[in-house]
Design a protein around this motif. Structure first.
Motif, short mmCIF file in Angstrom:
data_model
loop_
_atom_site.label_atom_id
_atom_site.label_comp_id
_atom_site.label_asym_id
_atom_site.label_seq_id
_atom_site.Cartn_x
_atom_site.Cartn_y
_atom_site.Cartn_z
N GLN A 1 1.16 -27.76 -77.16
CA GLN A 1 2.32 -28.09 -76.32
C GLN A 1 2.20 -27.43 -74.95
O GLN A 1 2.49 -28.03 -73.92
CB GLN A 1 3.61 -27.59 -76.98
CG GLN A 1 4.07 -28.43 -78.15
CD GLN A 1 5.24 -27.78 -78.85
OE1 GLN A 1 6.03 -27.06 -78.24
NE2 GLN A 1 5.36 -28.02 -80.15
N TRP A 2 1.81 -26.17 -74.97
CA TRP A 2 1.68 -25.44 -73.71
C TRP A 2 0.63 -26.12 -72.82
O TRP A 2 0.85 -26.31 -71.63
CB TRP A 2 1.28 -24.00 -74.02
CG TRP A 2 0.88 -23.21 -72.81
CD1 TRP A 2 -0.38 -22.92 -72.39
CD2 TRP A 2 1.76 -22.61 -71.85
NE1 TRP A 2 -0.36 -22.17 -71.25
CE2 TRP A 2 0.96 -21.95 -70.89
CE3 TRP A 2 3.15 -22.55 -71.72
CZ2 TRP A 2 1.49 -21.26 -69.82
CZ3 TRP A 2 3.68 -21.84 -70.64
CH2 TRP A 2 2.86 -21.21 -69.71
N GLU B 1 -0.33 -29.15 -72.83
CA GLU B 1 0.18 -30.41 -72.30
C GLU B 1 1.16 -30.15 -71.17
O GLU B 1 1.10 -30.80 -70.12
CB GLU B 1 0.85 -31.21 -73.42
CG GLU B 1 -0.19 -31.92 -74.29
CD GLU B 1 0.40 -32.40 -75.61
OE1 GLU B 1 1.64 -32.46 -75.73
OE2 GLU B 1 -0.40 -32.69 -76.52
#
Lengths: 320, 320, 320, 320, 320, 320
Positions: F19-20, F22
């Protein structure tokens, strides 16, 4: 309740130490350790390796353009550390005498100074040893590989440093340096041995070279070779006589193959070749080739059992 | 794209480990390591050296007036660390049995306690070894030099500690301690060997002394001496029989020179002298001198070539 | 006034280095060290030991349920570190050529990749070595003890890793890894030697196995055994010929007892047993038992003196 | 071509050092470092922490039944190390004088001896500090937690040791020990400050206590409190006058809350309570409660913007 | 004569320890240390940093393609090490009770398991903190710079780990972890404080946040801000009442500039901005901007002297 | 059953990292770490301290007669290590651009070369700082004590090195070096700040100096002084505007006492004296003396209770 009877054991150990000190006629005086330290000498030798071969045995991040800075700094540090150890050896030796500390320290300084000035010569000798290994071993890929890998070269670096200290009156420091190499390589060269240039020890494990051995130039020696004493004469009082020449003289360009044992003050003449496992207690003329006199084995009928299953008569030398 | 196929190799290695575990009939159970650790024992032995010889092998800044404080503290720490290793060995051995941990730990504690109480005796024996080396070597300058430098003394410190542990039912700890000395000195003494006081090994590289050897007092041994087994009897099922007496008995004051090989349960009588490289598989009476039966070499005509240039018939044993 | 004449010695050492560089026809170019590093390879091998045997030679706090995480992480780190050393070796070899760095690096990567994929096979071979030691030594208590303690097993871990690198064109890295084992065990196996599964070296000090030796399966060898070259042929120009087969071929299930010396490209047939200290330069048929031809000693009348007091005719091989 | 112009920079740096030495009127004499070493003192203090609180700050494997062995050994080592540093300080101070080394060393010994005899008293004072923290902080779970975690206690261990050295004529050693605590805790207590028993500093970052401050018993202080000097008088020649009493006297049971600043030779009477952020340059009677005179803020109409979006008039003190 | 009177001091120190133990009503029982160890927890936190941010705070030679291997291995090691410390804390707390070790260990395991499952959430919160710092500081060059350099981020890594342990019943471990950050950054956050996502502390030295503080999302705080207690209520017996809510509630998007002091259970409404050095003991509505009420200084006529020369009325707060 | 659910947590952590990445629009590319390393820079700075002050901050065994050797060797090593970090910073910054590695490396080399040539000037400036501390603090015993002990001097060594790197386009390296000093001293100086010679920070904890601050010569500053920004202008898009001058200008010979806060691009005229805790957001003429406008406390009637017993109205700022 305590887990271990520590206090009792401490007292008992003190008792044994006391017995030893009485046996050795040592007074129990307060004070610190008065002996040279193996760890300190190990560090001195590590540093001197870098001083002698900065780009190959020095710090990994050294760069050629600043070699001299490194050499100067490391040399100065190593010499001062060696000086401290030299003082310890000389003071230890003089511990029963009424010797002046100042005078002892001056002798230590003179010895280390003289040692320091021999370093360029030592480097030259070691270069000849490296070349001898490279030229004498078909498996050697480069002189750098020889310097990095060969235990015989490592033993000679230690020996050539230790021999100078031995000559300069610091035999205990010399011995410690030799034993550091012995532990690392299995090669046991007494620091008193005199060894000419271009000396090559291959494999090396088990080699023993005695204190009064004299070895010429371009000599080659393989693993497990002994250059030893034949007998230890004792004086009228039954004490071992020290310092007598009692080990072989090996002239230039001799080759001694693995496991050969040469004992006593004999001379191997220039260019002699001593075969593997030969046992020799007399001199040999120049150019002689000494080999095993007879075939030493007996072939018996094939055994059909697997060796792993109860061969009833196998001759084992394993200590298992 | 990844640089290496790490995941595939990890899986393949897991497969091999799985095969091994199946072969060894080991369940894959979660949990930590259950074996004694070489590093931990190395530290225990280092500490015990300081406990036994505080001013010579203890910390460099120790002072004589506080020896006992150091000895007590270091001893307590070493014994607790040894106790932890002893538990590991005993639990490991009992891993297939339904043994109670509490009972195993009690046995470990009893063994380490008994070991601790033997330390003063061990120190006394080591003092006799140091004196024997000093008296037997013309090159030895002082007893302190002997303790600091001689690999034979180092091997005996390890052996005398390891032998106690072996006797007390901790043979794996004993073996690790022996192998630490073997790696450092090239001297391989099985911890089961029984060795009397004042034992001196000179040079030492290649010495092998087997598990059931019995050595008397004031014995001297040189490098590459083997006191080994002659054969390994197997039982009806073809398995090696364990624990049988199979190594030599060496009586008091025997001397064995370098490279001699003595095999089997033979006895070397009191004061016997075994010459270098002798191969011996039978007993020898007290006081006998055993030497090489014949001269073993043949001198041929001098070779005029330099050894470095294609001596066509040199017998080499180098592995190069 | 300075204590030591550091500047003068620095200059003199620079002079000697300059001579060496001229002798070796090396330009004095700025730059860092261009040779593989022993310390770096020692760390790679330590890590690979943990990768191969995670619960026994890996980190002490490892737990079985997370073995794979550890193996993957350690493997990746070791392979990248090895890759860096492989680049150094290949660049060093190509230092006089006009080789493209990119191409050299690609070769290094290919070699280390191929090496990595052999690791599961290597682990399988090492398992067979461990079992061979356990089955061949009556003193072995468990397979784990063998892996932890036996120097012969340590030497084989190094050898099996080094041999792959040797095969993949990285002989200098291989040699350094072999010498690390040699220093720790006294066992000197050239990385070129081909050794089958279930190989057992007992005690090991002084074993030498040459570059072109070929050893079959289930072979057993004791301390101080040499599998060496008999002679070193030189070419017309007087240079040593390299790469010729010159060491023994040892077929399956052969046993060679301590101190035996086998020289030259001879063949020891399947199941042959070579006795201790045998000296052998010719082939031996399958199943043969080779022993000492004659008893090699002479017993003389008992000496009545203590060995410590001037035995006038003792044959000593000590170098003291 | 070299990468960096190292030689030129070395020369330039030598030039600057030369200027400094001329400015400081220092001769360029050969020799080693003549100043006490921060690292050495850090180790002394670490050891003394273990001596004072063996089971809580000593070695993790210590056991209560051998506390005294550890304390004795560690104490002896720490005192000798401290003695070496004390000699350095006293010799450094006397470097321009014609002082006899022997006499200086005797003074160093006397000081360290006196220091050593104060250790039991110091331990007692530190116990009172630990209890004060435990009783004064609702978050403290146990006296052991206080000793392990509270930076104020760490600062007081250093201070109580440093203050003894300061009193005994070793202010440089004392200052180094204080700065070690300052670096670790943000609490800056000059070693000259006199502090009674049961002193408690909570949180502590930013606390500054000056050289001539005198603090009674059971005093409590919070973070960022300054007990400072109001002015620095100079003598006729314009030099700072040294040693004048210039910091506050704080009587028993005073509490000073966070951020309060007390300046000059004022007296806070017994039991006074100084509120947070108070600025005080005059004396306060016993039992007084000093608080902020006025509310110091102004509430303005709510801002509707997010603080993150261009609040045009926010008053920031961040240095970003 | 001994140099120091070590034995006497050892006895005296034992006496003081005995007094302490009596005062604390502790039995003198043999045994090892029973407290969690700061060093062990420091290592756990270092490892967890690598687990949370493998490519930025993990080992320097880590490569992205093997992140998961590293994370798994390091996580497993860290959790087991943490479990050992958790057991120590729980056993220590239960040392006066008749608690079963098995049950305590089960509680420790449950707590560390629960902790381990919170790690992904903690990583997410820390990502929000890093972004908040990057967005809030005009000097921040990249999010990676923020993670590498900003002490406020370091403090939050420690806090978010410590807060979980505090919640799970391990307040002593939590406190030690907080104090490690306090020592490194000067930021003192009690592990009990509840802090929402995207929290940014700039500069940070001197920040103190109390145990019952509650901080919302997107809050920004500068150096030397205190969120403290206003008073410490005591119960009828005069003991501090523990656990009462006594620190501020700070709602979302509040900004508090440097040196502001907020005391007591007050509420700073959403989006409030508190100016530098403000002293506040009452609640503030959402969106309010609080600033210094008045200009706090007085300009006097220029002084013509150099500040270094006896300015007779300078108000100094230096402690020199 | 496994103890911890390591695999699940590893997967969850991978999810958060994903997530980070992205969010940060980073591709998941294989490869090693691409950021400068705090540990490497810490070592560079330690070495440069020795280069700048060889006999006081260099290796303890250095001797004056070989200073230049040490300086040359250490300087060369430090510059190459710094060069490696400089390349990492510049490559990192250019990671989204199509920049040529060769060109980046050339820029790194040019920057480190320029840095190296500034070292003699930096040493000169630091000498002036040391003298300023010695002259400004009545407690300072010698210039050597100042260099060894004063955190303000340590902070300035770091700052003067970091400021050069900042000027030369390496702000991340500069920031890391500044934060190393911040962690050790509590003094937070942004590497962009311009500081004249003879700058003295006393005590130092809590000092914050912002990026665009300009400080003249012979300025003196006490603990907890802030030279900060008053507001952070944002551009039309709501982003912080970077690089605007926003911190104070402090002219020669200004003195700022502890806790004073100076905000915004104001000017403190030559020789101004700012009293402790003053809050200042406007310029001050040369020679002005600024002090607290009013007494800020209120004395109330003495409280007769012990402070430890429920003083109902004590104003506490402790966070306990």
């Amino acid at each position: 309740m305590t887990v271990f009877h520590v206090s009792e054991i401490v007292d008992a150990l003190q008792g044994v130490r006391q017995q030893w000190r009485e046996l050795q006629r040592r007074a129990l005086e307060p004070g610190g350790r008065d002996l040279p330290a193996r760890e300190a000498l190990a560090e001195v030798v590590e540093t001197l390796k870098g001083v002698l071969f900065p780009m190959r045995l020095g710090p990994p991040d050294l760069r050629q353009e600043s070699e001299n800075f490194y050499v100067g700094h490391a040399l100065d540090a190593a010499l001062h550390a060696l000086l401290a150890q030299a003082r310890l050896e000389l003071r230890y030796k003089a511990r029963h005498a009424e010797t002046d500390h100042g005078e002892i320290d001056a002798r230590a300084l003179a010895a280390v100074r003289a040692f320091s000035q021999r370093l360029p010569v030592i480097r030259g000798l070691l270069d000849s040893d490296v070349l001898a290994a490279f030229n004498g071993d078909p498996a050697a890929g480069s002189v750098d590989e020889v310097l990095l890998c060969y235990p015989g070269v490592l033993a000679m670096i230690h020996h050539r440093l230790a021999h100078e200290l031995y000559r300069l009156g610091l035999p205990l420091l010399a011995r410690i340096i030799s034993e550091l190499a012995h532990a690392a390589t299995g090669i046991d060269i007494h620091p008193g041995a005199q060894i000419g240039s271009a000396f090559f020890i291959d494999h090396g494990t088990g080699v023993v070279i005695g204190e009064t051995a004299i070895i010429g130039e371009r000599v080659r020696v393989y693993q497990a070779v002994t250059l030893g004493a034949k007998r230890f004469p004792r004086d009228a009082a039954g004490n071992l006589e020290k310092g007598l020449p009692r080990h072989p003289i090996v002239e230039d360009e001799v080759v001694i193959y693995a496991g050969a044992t040469i004992l006593g003050r004999v001379t191997l003449g220039r260019g002699a070749v001593i075969g593997g496992n030969v046992w020799l207690t007399e001199s040999v003329p120049a150019g002689a080739h000494i080999t095993q006199a007879i075939s030493r084995h007996e072939v018996r009928a094939p055994a059909h059992e697997r060796p792993g299953t109860a061969a009833p008569d196998a001759i084992a030398t394993g200590a298992a």
